[in-house]
Design a protein around this motif. Structure first.
Motif, PDB file in Angstrom:
ATOM      1  N   ALA A 184      35.329  -5.156 -18.976  1.00  0.00           N
ATOM      2  CA  ALA A 184      35.472  -3.717 -19.244  1.00  0.00           C
ATOM      3  C   ALA A 184      34.623  -3.321 -20.462  1.00  0.00           C
ATOM      4  CB  ALA A 184      36.946  -3.381 -19.483  1.00  0.00           C
ATOM      5  N   GLU A 185      34.633  -4.157 -21.489  1.00  0.00           N
ATOM      6  CA  GLU A 185      33.860  -3.841 -22.694  1.00  0.00           C
ATOM      7  C   GLU A 185      32.352  -3.851 -22.404  1.00  0.00           C
ATOM      8  OE1 GLU A 185      37.202  -5.685 -25.789  1.00  0.00           O
ATOM      9  OE2 GLU A 185      35.281  -6.729 -25.498  1.00  0.00           O
ATOM     10  N   ALA A 186      31.926  -4.824 -21.629  1.00  0.00           N
ATOM     11  CA  ALA A 186      30.496  -4.886 -21.294  1.00  0.00           C
ATOM     12  C   ALA A 186      30.090  -3.666 -20.473  1.00  0.00           C
ATOM     13  CB  ALA A 186      30.182  -6.180 -20.530  1.00  0.00           C
ATOM     14  N   ALA A 187      30.907  -3.293 -19.506  1.00  0.00           N
ATOM     15  CA  ALA A 187      30.603  -2.112 -18.690  1.00  0.00           C
ATOM     16  C   ALA A 187      30.543  -0.867 -19.564  1.00  0.00           C
ATOM     17  CB  ALA A 187      31.642  -1.962 -17.582  1.00  0.00           C
ATOM     18  N   ALA A 188      31.463  -0.767 -20.530  1.00  0.00           N
ATOM     19  CA  ALA A 188      31.455   0.389 -21.436  1.00  0.00           C
ATOM     20  C   ALA A 188      30.177   0.398 -22.285  1.00  0.00           C
ATOM     21  CB  ALA A 188      32.697   0.345 -22.327  1.00  0.00           C
ATOM     22  N   ARG A 189      29.785  -0.761 -22.782  1.00  0.00           N
ATOM     23  CA  ARG A 189      28.561  -0.829 -23.600  1.00  0.00           C
ATOM     24  C   ARG A 189      27.345  -0.321 -22.836  1.00  0.00           C
ATOM     25  NH1 ARG A 189      30.854  -5.648 -25.574  1.00  0.00           N
ATOM     26  NH2 ARG A 189      29.770  -6.986 -24.091  1.00  0.00           N
ATOM     27  N   HIS A 190      27.345  -0.540 -21.534  1.00  0.00           N
ATOM     28  CA  HIS A 190      26.161  -0.180 -20.739  1.00  0.00           C
ATOM     29  C   HIS A 190      26.414   1.056 -19.869  1.00  0.00           C
ATOM     30  CE1 HIS A 190      23.928  -3.732 -21.980  1.00  0.00           C
ATOM     31  NE2 HIS A 190      25.110  -4.326 -22.004  1.00  0.00           N
ATOM     32  N   ASP A 191      27.573   1.672 -20.064  1.00  0.00           N
ATOM     33  CA  ASP A 191      27.881   2.924 -19.380  1.00  0.00           C
ATOM     34  C   ASP A 191      27.789   2.787 -17.860  1.00  0.00           C
ATOM     35  OD1 ASP A 191      28.665   5.549 -19.243  1.00  0.00           O
ATOM     36  OD2 ASP A 191      26.627   6.354 -19.467  1.00  0.00           O
ATOM     37  N   VAL A 192      28.409   1.759 -17.354  1.00  0.00           N
ATOM     38  CA  VAL A 192      28.426   1.525 -15.902  1.00  0.00           C
ATOM     39  C   VAL A 192      29.860   1.224 -15.477  1.00  0.00           C
ATOM     40  CG1 VAL A 192      26.060   0.621 -15.793  1.00  0.00           C
ATOM     41  CG2 VAL A 192      27.975  -0.967 -16.181  1.00  0.00           C
ATOM     42  N   VAL A 193      30.058   1.189 -14.171  1.00  0.00           N
ATOM     43  CA  VAL A 193      31.339   0.762 -13.615  1.00  0.00           C
ATOM     44  C   VAL A 193      31.096  -0.506 -12.797  1.00  0.00           C
ATOM     45  CG1 VAL A 193      33.193   1.364 -12.010  1.00  0.00           C
ATOM     46  CG2 VAL A 193      32.286   3.092 -13.579  1.00  0.00           C
ATOM     47  N   LEU A 194      31.923  -1.497 -13.023  1.00  0.00           N
ATOM     48  CA  LEU A 194      31.831  -2.750 -12.267  1.00  0.00           C
ATOM     49  C   LEU A 194      32.990  -2.830 -11.278  1.00  0.00           C
ATOM     50  CD1 LEU A 194      31.062  -5.180 -15.260  1.00  0.00           C
ATOM     51  CD2 LEU A 194      29.470  -4.576 -13.414  1.00  0.00           C
ATOM     52  N   ASP A 195      32.685  -3.305 -10.072  1.00  0.00           N
ATOM     53  CA  ASP A 195      33.750  -3.610  -9.106  1.00  0.00           C
ATOM     54  C   ASP A 195      34.397  -4.936  -9.485  1.00  0.00           C
ATOM     55  OD1 ASP A 195      33.455  -1.441  -7.296  1.00  0.00           O
ATOM     56  OD2 ASP A 195      31.615  -2.365  -6.548  1.00  0.00           O
ATOM     57  N   VAL A 196      35.691  -5.003  -9.360  1.00  0.00           N
ATOM     58  CA  VAL A 196      36.385  -6.232  -9.750  1.00  0.00           C
ATOM     59  C   VAL A 196      37.344  -6.661  -8.645  1.00  0.00           C
ATOM     60  CG1 VAL A 196      38.009  -7.257 -11.382  1.00  0.00           C
ATOM     61  CG2 VAL A 196      36.177  -5.772 -12.215  1.00  0.00           C
ATOM     62  N   LEU A 197      37.203  -7.911  -8.233  1.00  0.00           N
ATOM     63  CA  LEU A 197      38.181  -8.530  -7.337  1.00  0.00           C
ATOM     64  C   LEU A 197      39.031  -9.490  -8.165  1.00  0.00           C
ATOM     65  CD1 LEU A 197      36.047  -9.533  -4.174  1.00  0.00           C
ATOM     66  CD2 LEU A 197      37.112  -7.324  -4.725  1.00  0.00           C
ATOM     67  N   VAL A 198      40.312  -9.481  -7.933  1.00  0.00           N
ATOM     68  CA  VAL A 198      41.189 -10.476  -8.562  1.00  0.00           C
ATOM     69  C   VAL A 198      41.178 -11.717  -7.678  1.00  0.00           C
ATOM     70  CG1 VAL A 198      43.572 -11.024  -9.165  1.00  0.00           C
ATOM     71  CG2 VAL A 198      42.614  -8.761  -9.715  1.00  0.00           C
ATOM     72  N   GLU A 199      40.827 -12.858  -8.289  1.00  0.00           N
ATOM     73  CA  GLU A 199      40.761 -14.084  -7.492  1.00  0.00           C
ATOM     74  C   GLU A 199      42.120 -14.761  -7.462  1.00  0.00           C
ATOM     75  OE1 GLU A 199      37.607 -16.881  -8.307  1.00  0.00           O
ATOM     76  OE2 GLU A 199      38.210 -18.108  -6.589  1.00  0.00           O
ATOM     77  N   ILE A 200      42.569 -15.080  -6.253  1.00  0.00           N
ATOM     78  CA  ILE A 200      43.804 -15.857  -6.112  1.00  0.00           C
ATOM     79  C   ILE A 200      43.451 -17.230  -5.548  1.00  0.00           C
ATOM     80  CG2 ILE A 200      45.381 -13.885  -5.907  1.00  0.00           C
ATOM     81  CD1 ILE A 200      45.295 -14.194  -2.875  1.00  0.00           C
ATOM     82  N   ASP A 201      44.225 -18.218  -6.007  1.00  0.00           N
ATOM     83  CA  ASP A 201      44.029 -19.597  -5.533  1.00  0.00           C
ATOM     84  C   ASP A 201      44.820 -19.756  -4.245  1.00  0.00           C
ATOM     85  OD1 ASP A 201      43.876 -22.274  -5.041  1.00  0.00           O
ATOM     86  OD2 ASP A 201      44.853 -22.918  -6.896  1.00  0.00           O
TER      87      ASP A 201
END
Lengths: 378, 378
Positions: free
Chosen positions: B127-144
Motif C-alpha cells: 500500500a505504501e509503495a502504491a501511494a508513493r507512486h500514485d497507483v493502485v495495485l491489485d492484490v490477491l490473498v494467497e491461501i495454502d
C-alpha cells in the motif's frame, strides 16, 4: 538488453537486492594464494578451470597469481576468455564438427589454444580446421582414468592417437589429459587416494609407452579441487586443472581430510544472498532462491552460520527453510546460502557481487564482475 | 555482450549449432489452441505463467489466443513482460521490501499489475509503495491449499487479510490465490483429483466467508498443467495459471490420465538438440548437454524417439547415453532430448530456436526468440 545488476559498487551490504551471487573477495583472494603456493611448492603448473567461474576478471587474477592459462569445456567459453585478455586456453574436452573447430582455429590466431581428442576423426577434423586457418593447435590425447566419460583406454590406443597427432603438420602433440572426475567427490581421503593411484598406473604406463615411441609428454593434465594434492605429489601429473577451489561449495565441504574432519584447505567464498518473502507458519520460512538461483544437482544449498536451519523443498523460485523454529529467520530477513554445487550455480547468475569485509559490520560492495561466459553452451 | 544464437532464421535444421533449445512451432501452436479451447469451453479465464517461458513473444501469442494476461514470480519478470508489450501481469507470489515494491508500483503506471500477500506487513508495504507512486495495485490473498509453501490457512485468517487490503486506498482486493503446486506432479488422476478436491473445500469456505464479510472474490486463481481440468470444472476457480502446457516436459509426461496412459493432452514442443562429442566405447556415447543445458531437478532429460537409449550421469557439460549398443548414436550424430523440467531448463538458455516442420525432412529455423527474462531473479 542485459539485466540490471542486484547491486552497485560502493553500496553497503544491506543494499544488495536479493537473490544475488556474492563473492567474498577476502576469502577468494586467500584461496587464490593458497592454491598458488601449493602448486608452486610442489613444482606443478596450475591451469585453473574457467568452467567454474566463467569470468575473464577471475581468470586474469588466477594468472596474476602464477597460473599458466585456463581450461574451458566449450569453444564459446574460450572465445570469451580470449576476448577478455587470456592468452593460453585449453579446451579440456573433445570438440566435434567443422563449425566448432573453425571457431577454435580462428582463436588460435590470437592466443595459444589447445584441445583434447579421443578419436581419429577428431584428430582429422582438428587438423583440417587448423589448416584452413593456417594455425597450429595443441592437442592432448584424453585417456579414461576411471571417470568413464570421454577418453580412450590408457596404453596402446592412446599411443596410436598421439602418433596420429604427431604426424599432422597443423597439430602439436602436447601430452595427455588424465582427469578423474568421479574421484573428486569421494568422501574419504583413502577412497580418493586409491582412485588416483589407480589412475596413475594407467597414466604412467601411457607416458612410458609414448616415450618409447619417441613422443615427449610435455603436459600431463588433470586433477580437481578434491584430489589435486594427490596428483601434485604423484610425480606424473604436471598441470593441475582445479576450478572450484576459488569458491568452495557445500558438496566439496562434505569431503573429509585425513583426520576425518571436513575438507577446509579453501574457504567458502561464494554465497547466495536470499531473503525471506513469506513466513506463513512459525516453522516454515520461504526464501526467494529456488532452482533458478541455486543448482541442486549435487545437493541442497546450505544456510551459512544458521545453526539448526535447513534449506529444503526448492521449487523454481522458492526455497523452504525448516528446522528449529527459534532459529528460523523472519519475513524480510536475509541470509547467506553456500551453493550445493558452485559451477552450475554460477551459470544461473549474470553478476558476481564482490563484497569486501563480508561477515563484518563494514561489509560493502567493492566490485561487480559480469559472468561473461554464463550460458556459453556451444 | 550477448552470446551469439546457435542458429539463424532460414537455416536448415542440420545447420543448428549444439546444444540448442528447440521450439517445435507446430506443436507449440497446437498446444496454444488446445488450452485456449479448453478454458474457453469451460468458462474460465486463462492467465498463463510466464515463469515457464520468460518470453514476451510467447506471452503475446498466448494473449492473442484469449489469455487475459500473464503470471510471473518475480518483479524483474514483470518488468520485462511490460516492456515487451504485456498490459496485465500478476505476480503470483509474495513481494517483500520497499525496493522491489517500488519497482512494481512504477510498472503499474504502464500496465495493470497485481501481486499476492500472505501477511499484514506485506499489505502495508504494498500500500505504501502504491501511494508513493500514485497507483493502485491489485492484490490477491494467497491461501495454502496443500502445497505448504507460501499462503495463510484458508478461512478467517485470509478474510482478515482481505479486509486489510480492502481498507487501503491504494490496493484493490482482487480475490484469492489458491495454487496447489505439489498436486501437479502426483502421478494418478485419482491422487490429483483428491488433492484438488481437498483444496476446493478450503477455497470455497474462504470465498463464502469473504462474501459474508461483504468482499467479492473476482478472481480465484490457481491450477497448473497437471490439474487445470479439475480446477476448471470445480465451479470455484475462475482463472487458470498453467505454464508448462505450451512445452510439456518429461516430468509431466509421467503423469497418468484416467485410463492409466501417459498424460498427452499437450504435445512435446520443447527439446534440447545435442550432439555426440565422444564415443570412446561401443556402449557409451557422450553428448554435449549436461547440467548447464538441461535441469535435472525433476529427473533426467529423455532421448526423443530413440528407443533403448537412456540419458544418464550428467556432469556440468556432459551427458552419458547408455542402453542398447545397437541403438546408441555415433560420434557427430545429433539427437533431441525432452527436458526433464521445462522451466529451469528454459532459464539456462538465451534463445528459442523456433523450428517449422520439426521431425520432417523440411525442418528449418523459422524464428529466433530471445528468452528475455532468462536470469530475471529479483
Amino acid at each position: 538488453m542485459p539485466l540490471p545488476p542486484p547491486a552497485q559498487p560502493g553500496q553497503s551490504f544491506v543494499e544488495i537486492d536479493t537473490p544475488a551471487l556474492i563473492l567474498d573477495l577476502d576469502a577468494f583472494e586467500r584461496n587464490l594464494v593458497t592454491m598458488a603456493a601449493y602448486t608452486q611448492g610442489h613444482g606443478v603448473r596450475l591451469r585453473p578451470h574457467a568452467k567454474t567461474h566463467k569470468s575473464p576478471e577471475i581468470a586474469l587474477r588466477q594468472i596474476a597469481h602464477g597460473a599458466v592459462g585456463q581450461c574451458v569445456q566449450k569453444v564459446s567459453e574460450a572465445e570469451i576468455l580470449v576476448e577478455g585478455g587470456v592468452t593460453d586456453v585449453l579446451v579440456s574436452n573433445e570438440v566435434a564438427g567443422a563449425a566448432k573447430l573453425d571457431r577454435l582455429a580462428k582463436l588460435a590466431r590470437q592466443a595459444r589454444i589447445g584441445l583434447c581428442v579421443d578419436h581419429l576423426d577428431g584428430i582429422r577434423e582438428a587438423a583440417e580446421a587448423a589448416a584452413r586457418h593456417d594455425v597450429v593447435l595443441d592437442v592432448l590425447v584424453e585417456i579414461d582414468v576411471g571417470g568413464r566419460r570421454c577418453g580412450v583406454a590408457p596404453g596402446e590406443t592412446a599411443v596410436r592417437l598421439a602418433e596420429a597427432v604427431a604426424r599432422s603438420n597443423t597439430l602439436r602433440f602436447g601430452g595427455l589429459q588424465a582427469y578423474h572426475g568421479t574421484a573428486q567427490h569421494m568422501r574419504s581421503i583413502d577412497e580418493r587416494r586409491e582412485a588416483i593411484e589407480r589412475a596413475a598406473l594407467g597414466t604412467r604406463n601411457t607416458v612410458e609407452r609414448l616415450h618409447q615411441a619417441g613422443l615427449a609428454c610435455a603436459v600431463v593434465g588433470g586433477a580437481g579441487t578434491g584430489t589435486f594434492e594427490i596428483e601434485s605429489q604423484s610425480g606424473i601429473w604436471n598441470e593441475i586443472q582445479a576450478g572450484s577451489y576459488i569458491f568452495m561449495d557445500a558438496d566439496y565441504a562434505r569431503n573429509r581430510q585425513a583426520d576425518g574432519t571436513p575438507f577446509r584447505t579453501f574457504e567458502h567464498a561464494l554465497f547466495i544472498l536470499t531473503a525471506v518473502m513469506s513466513k506463513p507458519v512459525p516453522d516454515r520460512a520461504v526464501v526467494d532462491a529456488g532452482h533458478k538461483t541455486a543448482s541442486v544437482d549435487s545437493g541442497m544449498p546450505m544456510p551459512f552460520r544458521r545453526e539448526g536451519v535447513i534449506y529444503t523443498k526448492p521449487s523454481d523460485e522458492h526455497g523452504v527453510l525448516t528446522g528449529d523454529p527459534i532459529a528460523l529467520p523472519h519475513r524480510g530477513d536475509r541470509l547467506l546460502l553456500i551453493p550445493g554445487h558452485c559451477d552450475p550455480t554460477v551459470n544461473l547468475h549474470d553478476w558476481y557481487v564482490g563484497v569486501r569485509g563480508l561477515h563484518t559490520p563494514d561489509a560493502h560492495v567493492e566490485s561487480l564482475w559480469p559472468i561473461a561466459a554464463r550460458g556459453a553452451l556451444t
